[in-house]
Design an enzyme around this catalytic site. Sequence first.
Site, short mmCIF file in Angstrom:
data_model
loop_
_atom_site.label_atom_id
_atom_site.label_comp_id
_atom_site.label_asym_id
_atom_site.label_seq_id
_atom_site.Cartn_x
_atom_site.Cartn_y
_atom_site.Cartn_z
N ARG A 50 -39.54 -0.04 -54.71
CA ARG A 50 -38.23 -0.04 -54.73
C ARG A 50 -37.28 1.20 -55.79
O ARG A 50 -36.18 0.92 -55.83
CB ARG A 50 -37.76 -1.62 -55.54
CG ARG A 50 -35.72 -1.20 -55.65
CD ARG A 50 -35.50 -3.24 -55.24
NE ARG A 50 -36.25 -4.10 -56.22
CZ ARG A 50 -35.92 -4.66 -57.51
NH1 ARG A 50 -35.26 -4.22 -58.26
NH2 ARG A 50 -37.00 -5.62 -57.26
N TYR A 102 -12.53 10.65 -51.62
CA TYR A 102 -12.36 10.65 -50.83
C TYR A 102 -12.04 9.13 -50.62
O TYR A 102 -12.57 8.28 -51.32
CB TYR A 102 -13.82 10.95 -50.30
CG TYR A 102 -14.50 9.57 -49.35
CD1 TYR A 102 -14.68 9.98 -48.24
CD2 TYR A 102 -15.42 8.67 -49.51
CE1 TYR A 102 -15.15 9.04 -47.46
CE2 TYR A 102 -15.97 7.93 -48.25
CZ TYR A 102 -15.68 8.08 -47.27
OH TYR A 102 -16.16 7.03 -46.51
N ASP A 175 -18.16 15.70 -56.63
CA ASP A 175 -18.24 15.55 -56.18
C ASP A 175 -18.12 16.97 -54.88
O ASP A 175 -17.03 16.93 -54.47
CB ASP A 175 -17.46 14.58 -55.18
CG ASP A 175 -17.73 13.90 -53.29
OD1 ASP A 175 -18.74 14.81 -52.81
OD2 ASP A 175 -17.44 13.12 -53.21
N LYS A 200 -23.65 14.39 -44.84
CA LYS A 200 -23.47 15.46 -45.04
C LYS A 200 -23.51 16.95 -44.78
O LYS A 200 -24.96 16.69 -43.77
CB LYS A 200 -22.28 15.68 -45.65
CG LYS A 200 -21.08 14.27 -45.15
CD LYS A 200 -20.87 13.75 -44.76
CE LYS A 200 -19.67 12.70 -44.23
NZ LYS A 200 -19.76 11.79 -45.46
N1 PLP Z 1 -17.94 11.79 -50.87
C1 PLP Z 1 -17.36 12.34 -50.32
C2 PLP Z 1 -16.67 14.04 -50.12
C3 PLP Z 1 -17.14 12.00 -48.24
O1 PLP Z 1 -16.58 12.96 -47.32
C4 PLP Z 1 -18.25 10.55 -47.90
C5 PLP Z 1 -17.83 10.06 -46.56
O2 PLP Z 1 -17.49 10.33 -45.39
C6 PLP Z 1 -18.76 10.18 -48.92
C7 PLP Z 1 -18.60 10.55 -50.12
C8 PLP Z 1 -19.32 8.45 -49.25
O3 PLP Z 1 -20.50 9.12 -48.47
P1 PLP Z 1 -22.05 8.34 -47.68
O4 PLP Z 1 -20.74 8.09 -46.33
O5 PLP Z 1 -22.11 8.61 -47.53
O6 PLP Z 1 -21.60 6.71 -47.93
#
Ligand code: PLP
Length: 391
Positions: A50, A102, A175, A200
């Site tokens: 973990r 997001y 991000d 992604k």
């Molecule tokens: N950050 C961005 C820019 C995203 O587009 C997403 C998901 O679409 C996330 C974070 C969240 O990531 P996850 O779906 O891997 O949890």
Amino acid sequence: MHAATVLAQLDHYLDPETGGLVPSIHPAVTHAPPGDAAMGTGSTASRYARSGNSGATVAERVLAQLEGGAAAAVFSAGASAAQAVLANLRPGDHLVLDSAAYYEFGAIIERFGQRWGVTVARADMCCPETVRQAMRPGETRLVWAECPSNPLWRVPDITALAAIAHQGGAQLLVDATVATPVLCRPLDFGADLVLHSATKYLNGHGDLVAGALITAQAGAAWQEILASRVAHGSVLPPFEAWLLLRGMRSLALRVERASQTALKIATTLATHPGVGAVHYPGLPGDPHHELAQRQFLGGFGGMLSFEIAGTAADALAICERTAVFRRSTSLGSTESLIEHRRSTEGERSTCPEALIRLSIGLEHAEDLIVDLQRALSGMRRMAEAPLAEMI
Ligand code: PLP
């Protein structure tokens, strides 16, 4: 060393046991290192899964190097990476969140923030003055920006945001899922933390959910993030870590190709009579082009959006008419995706109603352009056709 080289060789990886040039999968939950009979000595990470695993450690080393960070941590989702950061906010803390973050993060933070006693202000990260005004000195612990932000692909000035955050005693998180470390390294511009949905581009094959954080400093705040990952059991598991590493080896090539194709498509769409606006920082006329040129390294990414001269229903109809683009959400995989963003985001979306979002994959540019042109010409025929013809 260039990102492409670090990625292709996973930081010159050599398996210490087998001499293999790619990491092996080590699924053991518990470990009994030879000669270490006394339980309690040795790191927990080497004992119980973990806390970490060998594949996750390799991915973390590569990511830290790519981003120029002190350390990295990989998670079972981008959302888990976000949770690990948020878990360290305390009652009374304040967070300034990108108004274009997001959309699910916005929802998560608003939903749970209240329970945690954390307050949130939304601010336009492309307008540093708005961010400055949103800061509450002594209370704001975190400024959370997205680069570029979805779905208009606006580029914030990371240097300016870092200065504002630091003046107010806060940290800056960026991000950078869409930019990837191949195109932008936020830590170089003063950010403290970088977040990726590795689901992604980092993995890039649409077959894995994963997340990553990279830190400029591996001090006490970072140790708390790692502790939170152990507490939540959100480390990226061994099989998934292996899959992520396999995907990452071709990241530079994929991002380069997607960027080239996205620019071709954006350029074509910009002259199309049925298209009202194209949002892509790679276009010389885009309001974010100059900043993107300064902050990005050799490309502008594989994401773009366009607004048609029509309604939401017209936009949905275009999405349905494409034959090469797959109609789905998400981004950063090998296949190109098309979506009517407002429908995806739901009722609270502030996305323009006639906006279509594209995630460009690895198909040939010509096939994608012809596909869009066909879908758009259907729209013109519909708009121009006398009503009787359409019934
Ligand atoms: N950050 C961005 C820019 C995203 O587009 C997403 C998901 O679409 C996330 C974070 C969240 O990531 P996850 O779906 O891997 O949890």
